[in-house]
Design a protein around this motif. Sequence first.
Motif, PDB file in Angstrom:
ATOM      1  N   ALA A  27       0.796  -1.200   0.014  1.00 21.47           N
ATOM      2  CA  ALA A  27      -0.001  -0.050   0.082  1.00 21.47           C
ATOM      3  C   ALA A  27       0.947   1.234   0.064  1.00 21.47           C
ATOM      4  N   ALA A  28       2.076   1.306   0.926  1.00 21.45           N
ATOM      5  CA  ALA A  28       2.889   2.381   0.923  1.00 21.45           C
ATOM      6  C   ALA A  28       3.445   2.878  -0.427  1.00 21.45           C
ATOM      7  N   VAL A  29       3.996   1.670  -1.042  1.00 19.79           N
ATOM      8  CA  VAL A  29       4.715   1.887  -2.237  1.00 19.79           C
ATOM      9  C   VAL A  29       3.613   2.174  -3.484  1.00 19.79           C
ATOM     10  N   SER A  30       2.377   1.897  -3.574  1.00 19.36           N
ATOM     11  CA  SER A  30       1.366   2.137  -4.247  1.00 19.36           C
ATOM     12  C   SER A  30       1.072   3.609  -4.369  1.00 19.36           C
ATOM     13  N   ILE A  31       1.312   4.181  -3.521  1.00 18.75           N
ATOM     14  CA  ILE A  31       0.978   5.575  -3.667  1.00 18.75           C
ATOM     15  C   ILE A  31       1.903   6.259  -4.310  1.00 18.75           C
TER      16      ILE A  31
END
Length: 100
Positions: A27-31
Motif C-alpha cells: 500500500a505504501a509503495v503503491s501511492i
Amino acid sequence: LVISIYEILRCYPDSERYNLVSQMHRAAVSIPSNIAEGCGRNSKAVFKNFLEIALGSSYELETQILISRKLKFIKEADYEALANKVSEIQKMLYKLISTL
C-alpha cells in the motif's frame, strides 16, 4: 512516507511478515508509484484515475496503521506521526485531483 513505513515495519513480529507487513509495504509503495505512472501518461483523465488509485491506497494504509496501533505493534507517537503523514498526502492528492 514509504521510508517511514519500511523503517517501522522492521519492528513487527515475524508472524506478520506475510500478512500485515506485506500489505503495508504494498500500500505504501503503491501511492507514489501510481502518482508517477499517472504523471507519465499523456492524458489528464488517465492521470486523475491514477491519482484516485493512489488515494485509495492511502486509505488502505491508513487503516493498516490503525490496525497496527490497536494490535500494539507500534507506539502511539509513531502512530500519530504516520497518520499525520498519510493525512497530509491525502489532502495533497485531493487538491491535485480537484485541479484536473
